[in-house]
Motif scaffolding. Structure first.
Motif, PDB file in Angstrom:
ATOM      1  N   ARG A  68      -6.241   8.769   6.001  1.00  0.00           N
ATOM      2  CA  ARG A  68      -6.472   8.423   4.600  1.00  0.00           C
ATOM      3  C   ARG A  68      -5.556   9.292   3.734  1.00  0.00           C
ATOM      4  O   ARG A  68      -5.523  10.513   3.883  1.00  0.00           O
ATOM      5  N   LEU A  69      -4.811   8.621   2.838  1.00  0.00           N
ATOM      6  CA  LEU A  69      -3.894   9.298   1.929  1.00  0.00           C
ATOM      7  C   LEU A  69      -4.117   8.790   0.513  1.00  0.00           C
ATOM      8  O   LEU A  69      -4.412   7.601   0.323  1.00  0.00           O
TER       9      LEU A  69
ATOM     10  N   ALA B 134      -1.196  18.128   4.796  1.00  0.00           N
ATOM     11  CA  ALA B 134      -0.100  18.538   3.920  1.00  0.00           C
ATOM     12  C   ALA B 134       0.171  17.503   2.841  1.00  0.00           C
ATOM     13  O   ALA B 134       0.782  17.813   1.813  1.00  0.00           O
ATOM     14  N   HIS B 135      -0.268  16.257   3.064  1.00  0.00           N
ATOM     15  CA  HIS B 135      -0.117  15.191   2.079  1.00  0.00           C
ATOM     16  C   HIS B 135      -1.424  14.932   1.318  1.00  0.00           C
ATOM     17  O   HIS B 135      -1.632  13.844   0.782  1.00  0.00           O
ATOM     18  N   ALA B 136      -2.304  15.947   1.285  1.00  0.00           N
ATOM     19  CA  ALA B 136      -3.598  15.841   0.591  1.00  0.00           C
ATOM     20  C   ALA B 136      -4.454  14.723   1.171  1.00  0.00           C
ATOM     21  O   ALA B 136      -5.246  14.106   0.461  1.00  0.00           O
ATOM     22  N   GLY B 137      -4.290  14.460   2.458  1.00  0.00           N
ATOM     23  CA  GLY B 137      -5.045  13.405   3.119  1.00  0.00           C
ATOM     24  C   GLY B 137      -5.917  13.957   4.230  1.00  0.00           C
ATOM     25  O   GLY B 137      -6.139  15.165   4.343  1.00  0.00           O
TER      26      GLY B 137
ATOM     27  N   HIS C 118      -7.470   5.288  -2.249  1.00  0.00           N
ATOM     28  CA  HIS C 118      -6.790   5.816  -1.070  1.00  0.00           C
ATOM     29  C   HIS C 118      -6.183   4.685  -0.241  1.00  0.00           C
ATOM     30  O   HIS C 118      -6.644   3.541  -0.285  1.00  0.00           O
ATOM     31  N   ALA C 119      -5.139   5.037   0.477  1.00  0.00           N
ATOM     32  CA  ALA C 119      -4.598   4.159   1.518  1.00  0.00           C
ATOM     33  C   ALA C 119      -5.241   4.552   2.834  1.00  0.00           C
ATOM     34  O   ALA C 119      -5.491   5.732   3.086  1.00  0.00           O
TER      35      ALA C 119
ATOM     36  N   VAL D  99       0.885  -1.168   0.000  1.00  0.00           N
ATOM     37  CA  VAL D  99       0.000   0.000   0.000  1.00  0.00           C
ATOM     38  C   VAL D  99       0.922   1.216   0.000  1.00  0.00           C
ATOM     39  O   VAL D  99       1.465   1.605   1.027  1.00  0.00           O
ATOM     40  N   THR D 100       1.103   1.811  -1.177  1.00  0.00           N
ATOM     41  CA  THR D 100       2.138   2.824  -1.371  1.00  0.00           C
ATOM     42  C   THR D 100       1.524   4.206  -1.562  1.00  0.00           C
ATOM     43  O   THR D 100       0.576   4.374  -2.326  1.00  0.00           O
TER      44      THR D 100
END
Length: 278
Positions: A251-252, A231-234, A180-181, A142-143
């Motif tokens: 969730r990312l 900051a990671h769009a999550g 999403h992860a 899960v990357t």
């Protein structure tokens, strides 16, 4: 903060909609000024809160030292030093967290790279010595595209929180959910009341239970975790676990397939507590 040049019309606002009509939303100089004022008020409030926390810690340390100076014959030096060191640790923790927040607001100094969440979890668990053994359920490869040190800090903060409140169980799960992860950290503690589940992400917020369990906390851990997620769009939110404790869900966006393929097959030896979801 350097403001962008003010534009009478936002590019997105002036773009025709799907049915051919021009969008009516217009960003005026007044709108931009109100936005800048809100941002300035937010920064001033944060600076005030930060200075209050630092002054409180320094004042506590000063009171202890002054008391010892006035009554040296009645002072247990060993106890005084232990309490003083705890206050210094709290000051150091606050300063470290404030520095991280400042770095994040200035922009990421490190270029994001493909991160295998399962591998990151294993690395984090490997160097921790926790009160409660952590059960992990990890879906492989899960990357996400992320800054590893920042996501590692987010996970550390969530685990520290779970270890503080959990009684017998702390669990981490990593899985895919659409594009999403999803990483969840749960515990079997008292949980967080629904009315408090947003407030705990505000800077310097510490609920009564948290203050009782850890007097040295900064009240910044969960705020930092959410800032890192955004900051990671999550996203990061709190809920209730199956055991009635707290459940934090990160969730990312998943990385592109090429990045995912590049991280496949790099997983390390599994912890005996680990259950791999397929």
């Amino acid at each position: 903060m350097t403001a962008r040049p003010t534009r009478l019309y936002d590019r997105e606002a002036s773009r025709p909609s799907d049915d051919g009509r021009t969008r009516s939303a217009i960003r005026t100089p007044s709108d931009k000024m109100r936005e800048l004022k809100r941002e300035l008020q937010k920064k001033r409030r944060f600076a005030s809160d930060a200075s209050h926390e630092l002054r409180t810690a320094v004042a506590g340390l000063r009171v202890q030292l002054e008391e010892a100076s006035l009554h040296p014959d009645e002072t247990d030096v060993g106890d005084l030093l232990a309490r003083a060191l705890r206050e210094i640790d709290r000051l150091n923790a606050i300063i470290t967290d404030l520095r991280l927040l400042a770095e994040m607001e200035a922009g990421p100094p490190i270029k994001p790279q493909p991160v295998d969440l399962a591998g990151l979890v294993r690395d984090e668990i490997a160097h921790r010595t926790d009160r409660i053994a952590v059960l992990v359920r990890l879906e492989p490869t899960v990357t996400v595209q992320a800054i590893p040190i920042r996501i590692g800090r987010l996970l550390t903060n969530l685990l520290d929180n779970a270890q503080r409140h959990g009684r017998h169980l702390v669990e981490i799960r990593v899985r895919r959910d659409g594009d999403h992860a999803e990483l969840t950290v749960t515990d079997d503690g008292d949980g967080v009341a629904e009315s408090e589940r947003e407030r705990i992400f505000q800077r310097f917020t510490r609920l009564k239970a948290a203050r009782h369990l850890d007097h040295a906390g900064t009240g910044l851990g969960l705020a930092i975790a959410r800032d890192i997620a955004q900051a990671h769009a999550g996203s990061l939110h709190a809920g209730e676990s199956d055991t009635g404790g707290a459940r934090f869900v990160l969730r990312l966006p998943l990385a592109d397939p090429a990045a995912t393929a590049a991280t496949a097959g790099r997983s390390a030896g599994r912890n005996p507590q680990e259950v791999t979801d397929s």
